[in-house]
Write an enzyme that holds these catalytic residues in place. Structure first.
Site, PDB file in Angstrom:
ATOM      1  N   SER A 132      -5.620  -3.130  -0.280  1.00  0.00           N
ATOM      2  CA  SER A 132      -6.828  -2.888   0.501  1.00  0.00           C
ATOM      3  C   SER A 132      -6.493  -2.468   1.936  1.00  0.00           C
ATOM      4  O   SER A 132      -5.816  -1.475   2.145  1.00  0.00           O
ATOM      5  CB  SER A 132      -7.697  -4.150   0.469  1.00  0.00           C
ATOM      6  OG  SER A 132      -8.977  -3.902   0.997  1.00  0.00           O
ATOM      7  N   HIS A 155      -9.030   0.978  -2.898  1.00  0.00           N
ATOM      8  CA  HIS A 155     -10.418   0.921  -3.366  1.00  0.00           C
ATOM      9  C   HIS A 155     -11.358   1.175  -2.196  1.00  0.00           C
ATOM     10  O   HIS A 155     -10.941   1.092  -1.027  1.00  0.00           O
ATOM     11  CB  HIS A 155     -10.717  -0.437  -4.016  1.00  0.00           C
ATOM     12  CG  HIS A 155     -10.588  -1.600  -3.083  1.00  0.00           C
ATOM     13  ND1 HIS A 155     -11.494  -1.877  -2.095  1.00  0.00           N
ATOM     14  CD2 HIS A 155      -9.638  -2.558  -2.990  1.00  0.00           C
ATOM     15  CE1 HIS A 155     -11.129  -2.954  -1.436  1.00  0.00           C
ATOM     16  NE2 HIS A 155      -9.994  -3.393  -1.957  1.00  0.00           N
TER      17      HIS A 155
END
Length: 252
Positions: A132, A155
């Protein structure tokens, strides 16, 4: 004739002796252990150069304090350390070790921006995971490595808690995602189109969208410079420090 010194008096010493005494105080085992516990960093001066090792672990904590059960990296600890390392005349380079699940977007970007703006050599090493918002931090270093067994998850931006379902909220998410994408693509070899495609992949994660890259895939995609271990990261950092010193010597 000699005399007995009072408690307030000390014997004058040369600058070299003062530096040695200061270095010995820094190397006291208790002080080093306390520094690691409090800040997750340590200064190593047993090699050819003096380097500071900083860890980004667990969840990156932002404006809200997380549960004591969580392993966290507090950005209010990391930011002053980065500034101090940049200004210190004793520290030659910075080694950043990552094993993080991600966390607060703005805190992570703040750390990444400071790392990217440092003049001193900075090398990052992803162990376990650099997921992330850990991705921008990993690529912010001047040279990055990832262990073969480590992974990185790409993501889209997500938000916890209450969110209003209005167009302005989705526009805000898009702008924040662009900030992350622009930073990553500016400090790595991956293109924005490819990064966004990996982030919006719906075929890999069961409960989410995105892509998990192992070490070799992260290098192949251009996110990370190379597969490596601690020795590779330290060797690269030493080479960068040596080149930096040579360049300064030529300018003089």
């Amino acid at each position: 004739m000699g005399r007995i010194l009072t408690e307030k008096e000390t014997i004058p010493c040369s600058p070299e002796e003062e530096n040695t005494a200061s270095r010995e105080e820094q190397l006291l085992p208790g002080q080093q252990a306390e520094r690691v516990i409090e800040t997750g960093s340590i200064i190593s001066d047993n090699g050819e150069f003096v380097i500071q090792c900083m860890t980004i672990i667990g969840q990156i904590e932002g404006h809200f304090i997380l549960s004591p059960r969580n392993k966290t990296t507090k950005y209010e600890h990391i930011i002053p350390q980065l500034i101090a390392a940049e200004q210190s005349s004793e520290i030659d380079g910075l080694l950043v070790i990552l094993n993080t699940v991600g966390g607060d977007v703005e805190a992570g970007l703040a750390i990444a921006e400071l790392m990217a703006g440092m003049k001193k050599p900075v090398v990052s090493l992803v162990l376990g995971g650099g997921h992330s918002i850990g991705v921008p931090i990993a690529v912010a270093a001047k040279r990055s490595f990832i262990a073969r067994s480590a992974t990185m998850t790409i993501h889209p931006v997500r938000m916890n808690g209450l969110m209003l379902g209005v167009p302005q909220a989705f526009e805000y998410f898009q702008r924040m995602q662009r900030r992350i994408t622009d930073f990553v693509t500016a400090h790595s070899k991956i293109t924005s189109d490819r990064y966004n495609k990996l982030a919006s992949n719906t075929d890999e994660l069961i409960m989410d969208i995105g892509t998990i890259l192992d070490g070799e895939a992260a290098v192949k995609e251009g996110l990370i410079n190379g597969i490596g271990s601690l020795n590779d990261a330290v060797t690269a950092l030493y080479k960068m420090i040596g080149k930096s010193r040579s360049a300064k010597g030529k300018r003089k």
